[in-house]
Design a protein around this motif. Structure first.
Motif, PDB file in Angstrom:
ATOM      1  N   ASP A 243     -57.497  17.783  53.313  1.00  0.00           N
ATOM      2  CA  ASP A 243     -58.743  17.141  53.149  1.00  0.00           C
ATOM      3  C   ASP A 243     -60.058  18.297  52.731  1.00  0.00           C
ATOM      4  O   ASP A 243     -60.789  17.583  52.077  1.00  0.00           O
ATOM      5  N   THR A 244     -59.820  19.309  53.126  1.00  0.00           N
ATOM      6  CA  THR A 244     -60.675  20.154  52.982  1.00  0.00           C
ATOM      7  C   THR A 244     -60.861  21.204  51.698  1.00  0.00           C
ATOM      8  O   THR A 244     -61.782  21.646  51.189  1.00  0.00           O
TER       9      THR A 244
ATOM     10  N   LYS B 110     -65.029  26.699  48.478  1.00  0.00           N
ATOM     11  CA  LYS B 110     -64.813  25.339  48.388  1.00  0.00           C
ATOM     12  C   LYS B 110     -64.420  24.640  46.954  1.00  0.00           C
ATOM     13  O   LYS B 110     -64.803  25.446  46.010  1.00  0.00           O
ATOM     14  N   PRO B 111     -63.600  23.743  47.151  1.00  0.00           N
ATOM     15  CA  PRO B 111     -63.031  23.238  45.862  1.00  0.00           C
ATOM     16  C   PRO B 111     -64.158  22.759  44.832  1.00  0.00           C
ATOM     17  O   PRO B 111     -64.954  22.049  45.205  1.00  0.00           O
TER      18      PRO B 111
ATOM     19  N   ASN C  96     -51.557  25.887  49.214  1.00  0.00           N
ATOM     20  CA  ASN C  96     -52.580  25.296  47.989  1.00  0.00           C
ATOM     21  C   ASN C  96     -52.041  24.415  47.068  1.00  0.00           C
ATOM     22  O   ASN C  96     -52.311  23.773  46.220  1.00  0.00           O
ATOM     23  N   ALA C  97     -50.685  24.134  47.225  1.00  0.00           N
ATOM     24  CA  ALA C  97     -49.804  23.133  46.441  1.00  0.00           C
ATOM     25  C   ALA C  97     -50.694  21.717  46.270  1.00  0.00           C
ATOM     26  O   ALA C  97     -50.486  21.046  45.461  1.00  0.00           O
ATOM     27  N   ARG C  98     -51.080  21.450  47.534  1.00  0.00           N
ATOM     28  CA  ARG C  98     -51.643  19.891  47.641  1.00  0.00           C
ATOM     29  C   ARG C  98     -53.331  20.039  47.335  1.00  0.00           C
ATOM     30  O   ARG C  98     -54.081  19.104  47.424  1.00  0.00           O
ATOM     31  N   CYS C  99     -53.750  21.204  46.916  1.00  0.00           N
ATOM     32  CA  CYS C  99     -55.384  21.657  46.753  1.00  0.00           C
ATOM     33  C   CYS C  99     -55.367  21.338  45.085  1.00  0.00           C
ATOM     34  O   CYS C  99     -54.652  21.178  44.242  1.00  0.00           O
ATOM     35  N   ASN C 100     -56.824  21.202  45.008  1.00  0.00           N
ATOM     36  CA  ASN C 100     -57.223  21.383  43.713  1.00  0.00           C
ATOM     37  C   ASN C 100     -58.648  22.522  43.508  1.00  0.00           C
ATOM     38  O   ASN C 100     -59.112  22.807  44.525  1.00  0.00           O
ATOM     39  N   PHE C 101     -58.938  22.729  42.349  1.00  0.00           N
ATOM     40  CA  PHE C 101     -59.799  23.657  41.994  1.00  0.00           C
ATOM     41  C   PHE C 101     -60.165  24.582  42.970  1.00  0.00           C
ATOM     42  O   PHE C 101     -61.294  25.065  43.510  1.00  0.00           O
ATOM     43  N   GLY C 102     -59.228  25.591  43.078  1.00  0.00           N
ATOM     44  CA  GLY C 102     -59.259  26.821  43.923  1.00  0.00           C
ATOM     45  C   GLY C 102     -59.102  26.607  45.443  1.00  0.00           C
ATOM     46  O   GLY C 102     -59.375  27.630  46.123  1.00  0.00           O
ATOM     47  N   GLY C 103     -58.988  25.444  45.732  1.00  0.00           N
ATOM     48  CA  GLY C 103     -58.974  24.952  47.242  1.00  0.00           C
ATOM     49  C   GLY C 103     -57.695  25.447  47.808  1.00  0.00           C
ATOM     50  O   GLY C 103     -56.673  25.707  47.182  1.00  0.00           O
ATOM     51  N   TRP C 104     -57.797  25.612  49.214  1.00  0.00           N
ATOM     52  CA  TRP C 104     -56.621  26.257  50.102  1.00  0.00           C
ATOM     53  C   TRP C 104     -56.813  26.436  51.564  1.00  0.00           C
ATOM     54  O   TRP C 104     -57.763  25.947  52.058  1.00  0.00           O
ATOM     55  N   TYR C 105     -55.770  26.666  52.076  1.00  0.00           N
ATOM     56  CA  TYR C 105     -55.778  26.622  53.706  1.00  0.00           C
ATOM     57  C   TYR C 105     -54.623  27.384  54.108  1.00  0.00           C
ATOM     58  O   TYR C 105     -53.789  27.864  53.152  1.00  0.00           O
TER      59      TYR C 105
END
Length: 222
Positions: free
Chosen positions: A162-163, A39-40, A126-135
């Motif tokens: 969003d996740t 989780k981010p 993960n380009a639109r994620c932050n802090f290690g977030g991914w999908y």
């Protein structure tokens, strides 16, 4: 060395991220923080072989359990053939990924999930994620699905994004992740590109929700 850490090393060791060293939960000899991917915003620090501390308050003695908590989703992804798998993403440690099937075997993550769901292929996003977030973004012909790091499946990419974003309470801004709006399938899909289809004007997104929904932008800590 725990079995998941050993498995991660089999894919080729990279440098551990040089994150903020801290003293946590009474630790006196702690390694540097690892950025987790489940989780981010989640981070993990090892303080000897029996103390593994997380910044969400979790404290685990067992190394394997700590690595599971940091890098592997807790809810299993159900496959079309009746089996299931867990997704493990070590991007912030050594760049590797893995799928763990219910029979204890391992495989490379993207191809395993594609086979599990009977899609042509999947890719880590993960380009639109932050802090290690991914999908995961998966395709079958013209059909697309998006799978969160926790295993939830979405038809709309913005729900997956969003996740993988930690909103934070301050010190964030909406920043572009592309240089040219023409890189998008449609400029109309982005508030930052809808007026002028040139450089993304991500500042037009006035809050986290708007920024997260914009394919040209990322909600970014300053």
């Amino acid at each position: 060395m725990g079995r998941l850490k050993l498995f991660s090393l089999l894919f080729g060791v990279g440098l551990v991220s040089a994150l903020v060293p801290v003293l946590t939960g009474g630790c006196t000899h702690c390694d540097e923080f690892l950025e987790c991917t489940t989780k981010p915003g989640l981070r993990y620090v090892e303080c000897g072989s029996k103390q593994h501390e997380f910044n969400d308050g979790a404290s685990l003695e067992d190394e394997d359990s700590a690595w599971d908590y940091c890098f592997c989703n807790r809810s299993r992804l159900l496959c079309e053939n009746g089996t299931s798998l867990r997704m493990c993403n070590y991007m912030t440690y050594d760049g590797s990924t893995a799928a763990q099937f219910n029979d204890g075997t391992y495989a490379e993550l993207t191809s395993a999930v594609a086979g599990c769901l009977e899609y042509d292929g999947c890719a880590v996003a993960n380009a639109r994620c932050n802090f290690g977030g991914w999908y995961l973004s998966c395709a079958r012909g013209d059909e697309r699905v998006y799978i969160s790091g926790e295993g939830a499946i979405f038809k709309d990419e913005k729900n997956a994004v969003d996740t993988c974003v930690a909103r934070g309470s301050g010190g964030y801004s909406c920043e572009p992740i592309i240089d040219d709006c023409e890189d998008l399938d449609s400029c109309a899909s982005s508030k930052a590109c809808s007026e002028f289809c040139s450089s993304p004007a991500c500042f037009n997104n006035k809050n986290a929700a708007a920024c997260i929904a914009d394919p040209a932008c990322r909600w970014t800590p300053k």
